[in-house]
Design a protein around this motif. Sequence first.
Motif, PDB file in Angstrom:
ATOM      1  N   PRO A   1       6.380  -0.120   5.083  1.00 29.55           N
ATOM      2  CA  PRO A   1       6.134  -1.524   5.488  1.00 29.55           C
ATOM      3  C   PRO A   1       4.874  -1.806   6.247  1.00 29.55           C
ATOM      4  O   PRO A   1       4.179  -2.944   6.282  1.00 29.55           O
ATOM      5  CB  PRO A   1       7.456  -1.816   6.355  1.00 29.55           C
TER       6      PRO A   1
ATOM      7  N   SER B   1       0.948  -2.717   4.297  1.00 31.98           N
ATOM      8  CA  SER B   1       0.604  -4.006   3.692  1.00 31.98           C
ATOM      9  C   SER B   1      -0.379  -4.811   4.692  1.00 31.98           C
ATOM     10  O   SER B   1      -0.955  -5.731   4.063  1.00 31.98           O
ATOM     11  CB  SER B   1       1.820  -4.905   3.331  1.00 31.98           C
TER      12      SER B   1
ATOM     13  N   ILE C   1       9.703  -1.251  13.067  1.00 29.87           N
ATOM     14  CA  ILE C   1      10.365  -0.874  11.719  1.00 29.87           C
ATOM     15  C   ILE C   1      11.975  -0.327  12.045  1.00 29.87           C
ATOM     16  O   ILE C   1      11.795   0.661  12.688  1.00 29.87           O
ATOM     17  CB  ILE C   1       9.583   0.091  10.962  1.00 29.87           C
TER      18      ILE C   1
ATOM     19  N   ALA D   1      11.453  -4.816   8.804  1.00 30.31           N
ATOM     20  CA  ALA D   1      10.164  -4.837   9.373  1.00 30.31           C
ATOM     21  C   ALA D   1       9.964  -6.273  10.358  1.00 30.31           C
ATOM     22  O   ALA D   1      10.257  -7.297   9.737  1.00 30.31           O
ATOM     23  CB  ALA D   1       8.961  -4.646   8.530  1.00 30.31           C
TER      24      ALA D   1
ATOM     25  N   ARG E   1      10.963  -9.260   7.301  1.00 33.37           N
ATOM     26  CA  ARG E   1      10.984  -8.716   6.026  1.00 33.37           C
ATOM     27  C   ARG E   1      12.021  -7.529   5.629  1.00 33.37           C
ATOM     28  O   ARG E   1      11.914  -6.492   6.397  1.00 33.37           O
ATOM     29  CB  ARG E   1       9.481  -8.193   5.659  1.00 33.37           C
TER      30      ARG E   1
ATOM     31  N   THR F   1      13.634  -5.038   3.071  1.00 31.75           N
ATOM     32  CA  THR F   1      13.518  -4.572   1.617  1.00 31.75           C
ATOM     33  C   THR F   1      14.544  -3.250   1.702  1.00 31.75           C
ATOM     34  O   THR F   1      15.236  -2.993   2.743  1.00 31.75           O
ATOM     35  CB  THR F   1      12.111  -3.890   1.644  1.00 31.75           C
TER      36      THR F   1
ATOM     37  N   ILE G   1      12.339  -5.318  -3.200  1.00 33.07           N
ATOM     38  CA  ILE G   1      11.506  -6.103  -2.420  1.00 33.07           C
ATOM     39  C   ILE G   1      11.544  -7.651  -2.647  1.00 33.07           C
ATOM     40  O   ILE G   1      11.474  -7.867  -3.753  1.00 33.07           O
ATOM     41  CB  ILE G   1      10.145  -5.259  -2.148  1.00 33.07           C
TER      42      ILE G   1
ATOM     43  N   THR H   1       5.677   4.617  12.179  1.00 29.66           N
ATOM     44  CA  THR H   1       5.530   3.415  11.267  1.00 29.66           C
ATOM     45  C   THR H   1       6.311   4.367   9.695  1.00 29.66           C
ATOM     46  O   THR H   1       6.759   3.778   8.847  1.00 29.66           O
ATOM     47  CB  THR H   1       4.386   2.800  10.796  1.00 29.66           C
TER      48      THR H   1
ATOM     49  N   SER I   1      17.642  -8.757   0.204  1.00 27.16           N
ATOM     50  CA  SER I   1      16.077  -8.636   0.465  1.00 27.16           C
ATOM     51  C   SER I   1      15.449  -9.909   0.724  1.00 27.16           C
ATOM     52  O   SER I   1      15.973 -11.047   0.031  1.00 27.16           O
ATOM     53  CB  SER I   1      15.680  -8.138  -0.932  1.00 27.16           C
TER      54      SER I   1
ATOM     55  N   ASP J   1      12.081 -12.400   3.149  1.00 32.47           N
ATOM     56  CA  ASP J   1      10.722 -12.498   3.746  1.00 32.47           C
ATOM     57  C   ASP J   1      10.794 -13.976   4.494  1.00 32.47           C
ATOM     58  O   ASP J   1      10.821 -14.913   3.665  1.00 32.47           O
ATOM     59  CB  ASP J   1       9.460 -12.197   2.712  1.00 32.47           C
TER      60      ASP J   1
END
Length: 452
Positions: free
Chosen positions: A177, A180, A223, A236, A248, A250, A260, A365, A406, A408
């Motif tokens: 995670p 990104s 995380i 995350a 988020r 996943t 995701i 991480t 899943s 966000d």
Amino acid sequence: MMSQEQNDLISRVGPATAAGKLMRMYWQPAALVDELDGPRPIMAVKLLGENLVLFKSEDGQYGLMDRDCPHRGADLAFGRLERGGLRCAFHGWLFDASGQCLETPAEPIGSSLCKNIKQRAYPVMKKGGILWAYLGEGEPPAFPDIDCFAAPEAYTFAFKGLMECNWLQALEIGIDPAHSSFLHRFFQDEDASTAYGKQFRGTSADSEIPITKIMRECDRPIINVELTEYGLRLIALREIDSERTHVRVTNQLFPQAFVIPMSTEMMITQWHVPIDDENCYWYGIFTSYTTPVNKEKMREQRLELYELPEYRSRKDKSNDYGFDPHEQATDTYTGMGADINVHDQWAVESMGAIQNRTREHLGQTDKAIIQYRKLLRQEIEKVASGGKPLMFLDDANARSIQGPASMDGIGPTKGWETYWMEVDVKRRRGAPWAAPVPSDIAQKISRLTAAE
């Protein structure tokens, strides 16, 4: 760091390897359904290091068998579809979808030679826009009842892309995670109204804040990793301020997929499938919870980057992935354009054909990667001892593997623990198709609500 022996154990998947034995206990994506819908539905397939031929017979049956003809080894990928089977172009030997030899026409009339000849063949299943193959022994497992398989065909879209590296490093980027905020960093935010079909270009749930802004400004996520009945769940957290936190969620779907969020309305389930030890395909099923997928638009978007018939990226190591130093200074962190598939491909291919993990230094991480490798080794050992691995499902157990959740979104800094589940459940209950609420999520919400 790990030893070379440990690295080989978890990355190499040929027929004689321990990880290869594990991978052969699962259905593997072999091709997109679309690839055999053309005028010549025969194609060469390399899967888990084995050379195969996949075909669709005149009566619509799918067959997958060893590519070398058992007569004298000619290439069956150049064969002909005749009489409900695949006929070798060398001497005309004919095989049905099960591999049984039906005719040896050059032999004397009355010859029974063909009765004792059977080419090694494998079961094929059509599901979610993908043709799946089972290369293992015995009865294949059942498919889990996850969203991309539960959704009606109109609400899903399947695609794939080639990566010139080992499957494991390609998979591991999907359970990382932290990357990104850097690899997929954009210096300007895009109008969310143009974000359909694109990842990291829309807004998070319950917010007008572009995801690109969150990733750019909140680059130290907390995380959390949970072991689940299907693999791993990753949460995350990126705190925006004392009131708001970006959440988020996943998942790693064992053995080689991740799940995701693509946007507030769509999710991606993506498998990383070994061609051999140094090349792989990603196969993705995009699933919508709101309206039918615009398949034509999704396909056109992806064909801007991927070139048929190999689904090879037009930006790759041969042209430095389209790297532009001016763009890197002003627009994107990588200087490799706006398609995050290019960013991911550069990252994993730059590690080498098979990443040398004896030289890596993992940090906090990387906890999901550490946990996944531990799980992978555990399941490899289980299979080597004659056991059934995680996600080798029978019909009853397959129905219990649903979702997985899943999402966000921007939720409360205090109370994010229930927020993400509520967002996922709301989306499922509002879907025009029967998107099941995973039992573990329903139970967690019930417990947390009762405790408040």
